[in-house]
Motif scaffolding. Sequence first.
Motif, PDB file in Angstrom:
ATOM      1  N   PHE A  90       0.841  -1.202   0.000  1.00  0.00           N
ATOM      2  CA  PHE A  90       0.000   0.000   0.000  1.00  0.00           C
ATOM      3  C   PHE A  90       0.875   1.249   0.000  1.00  0.00           C
ATOM      4  O   PHE A  90       2.038   1.217   0.417  1.00  0.00           O
ATOM      5  CB  PHE A  90      -0.922   0.040   1.225  1.00  0.00           C
ATOM      6  CG  PHE A  90      -1.913  -1.081   1.292  1.00  0.00           C
ATOM      7  CD1 PHE A  90      -3.066  -1.056   0.533  1.00  0.00           C
ATOM      8  CD2 PHE A  90      -1.681  -2.176   2.120  1.00  0.00           C
ATOM      9  CE1 PHE A  90      -3.977  -2.098   0.595  1.00  0.00           C
ATOM     10  CE2 PHE A  90      -2.587  -3.218   2.180  1.00  0.00           C
ATOM     11  CZ  PHE A  90      -3.741  -3.176   1.419  1.00  0.00           C
ATOM     12  N   ASN A  91       0.294   2.348  -0.459  1.00  0.00           N
ATOM     13  CA  ASN A  91       0.941   3.654  -0.330  1.00  0.00           C
ATOM     14  C   ASN A  91       0.960   4.013   1.159  1.00  0.00           C
ATOM     15  O   ASN A  91      -0.075   4.054   1.818  1.00  0.00           O
ATOM     16  CB  ASN A  91       0.144   4.691  -1.126  1.00  0.00           C
ATOM     17  CG  ASN A  91       0.786   6.059  -1.120  1.00  0.00           C
ATOM     18  OD1 ASN A  91       1.101   6.605  -0.069  1.00  0.00           O
ATOM     19  ND2 ASN A  91       0.961   6.635  -2.290  1.00  0.00           N
ATOM     20  N   ALA A  92       2.147   4.296   1.695  1.00  0.00           N
ATOM     21  CA  ALA A  92       2.287   4.544   3.143  1.00  0.00           C
ATOM     22  C   ALA A  92       1.493   5.775   3.578  1.00  0.00           C
ATOM     23  O   ALA A  92       0.889   5.794   4.650  1.00  0.00           O
ATOM     24  CB  ALA A  92       3.762   4.712   3.491  1.00  0.00           C
ATOM     25  N   LYS A  93       1.480   6.810   2.753  1.00  0.00           N
ATOM     26  CA  LYS A  93       0.748   8.039   3.087  1.00  0.00           C
ATOM     27  C   LYS A  93      -0.747   7.760   3.196  1.00  0.00           C
ATOM     28  O   LYS A  93      -1.422   8.269   4.097  1.00  0.00           O
ATOM     29  CB  LYS A  93       1.013   9.096   2.011  1.00  0.00           C
ATOM     30  CG  LYS A  93       0.299  10.421   2.213  1.00  0.00           C
ATOM     31  CD  LYS A  93       0.749  11.416   1.150  1.00  0.00           C
ATOM     32  CE  LYS A  93       0.078  12.781   1.319  1.00  0.00           C
ATOM     33  NZ  LYS A  93      -1.334  12.742   0.911  1.00  0.00           N
ATOM     34  N   PHE A  94      -1.268   6.926   2.295  1.00  0.00           N
ATOM     35  CA  PHE A  94      -2.697   6.610   2.311  1.00  0.00           C
ATOM     36  C   PHE A  94      -3.091   5.840   3.575  1.00  0.00           C
ATOM     37  O   PHE A  94      -4.207   5.984   4.072  1.00  0.00           O
ATOM     38  CB  PHE A  94      -3.077   5.801   1.072  1.00  0.00           C
ATOM     39  CG  PHE A  94      -3.008   6.582  -0.210  1.00  0.00           C
ATOM     40  CD1 PHE A  94      -2.741   7.951  -0.214  1.00  0.00           C
ATOM     41  CD2 PHE A  94      -3.201   5.956  -1.428  1.00  0.00           C
ATOM     42  CE1 PHE A  94      -2.675   8.670  -1.395  1.00  0.00           C
ATOM     43  CE2 PHE A  94      -3.142   6.664  -2.623  1.00  0.00           C
ATOM     44  CZ  PHE A  94      -2.874   8.017  -2.608  1.00  0.00           C
TER      45      PHE A  94
END
Length: 366
Positions: free
Chosen positions: A317-321
Amino acid sequence: MKIEVLKTDLNKAIKSLSKIAKHKHIPILHHVLLDANIETQKLTITASDLDFQISIALPSQVSEPGQCTINAKELSWRLKETLETTIQIETTTERTIVRHGTAQFHPDGLTPSEFPLLPFNKSLHCYRIKESALKEMLTLANCATCVDSTRLSILGILLKPKNNEIHAVATDGKRLAIVKRELLGMNAEMPQVTIPNHVVKELIHLLKDTPNIVEINTSYDNVSFDWNNIRLIARPLYSAYPNYECVIPDSSTYAKILLDRLQLKGMIKRLCPNVKKETHVKLTLTENLLMLSTAESEASETMVIDYPKRQTTETGFNAKFLLEPLEALETEMIKLELDDRHTKGMSPGVIKTVWFEYIVMPVRMS
């Protein structure tokens, strides 16, 4: 018009409104409209940027009713410099006079009738919700709002009534946030409405964590929010919001893991200290363990979980998301749902609480 108002009240209102009163090309929108009502003994101050307007009503001593406009920036500067506790404002046929103590000045003003007010309609489509609940809804949904100006239909948060609940929905195509809250009352079935991003930002700024009641009126032309002597009127987005429900995964077959929110947030922040740069984090499920790792730094961290299966599943997953909802939430525990039917998971991940559901699309990990 002739009034006297407390400097602290006036200064607080002008400080909130001066950020709006700065339209580049229309001089009247550099001003705020002051409207004194002798019956209610209140001074209502309004700022607008044509797309939305905010009005704040202040208790005041009104000797003569009337209206005037004052340059917001100039008035804010004057109030900042004065040490007096009360401000007197008086209008004549020729000019406006603002007095504080022994000092007075004559601010620039334009004809009040030229000030562009958005219409307020007390519609049949009205419902009520606690101020703290609305603030939390918008803050959580704001985690997934779209900032791509070419995607007009999703440049905001959808408010959708459903039975005795109100749903706040936001998506940018890669993630979807749905926040639900109970309504305190609704006098008619209300149509759904999409609030533009810049209006959502102002609402989050103005709303406080109080049990005050916010009344929301909607019509085709505008949507209004009324609470605690504040009224915000905005033009909604007219583009139809996409059918977001069709992308919600059937998580009945997903693995459901109860996690400590702060522990998971800390793990992601330690592995991905710079989430502004697009960083991917891999979640690996194995028997009674959840491991987070990144390809960029070759770092990893594990936590003990209740997961009896021996099969190993990896999903990226995108870490920021992942981090944004964890920072916005205040609950101690969250539920993480992952599709563990395949070794290489490529199904959406889900973060849930009682009133919140957040779906995030996976990414391919090297």
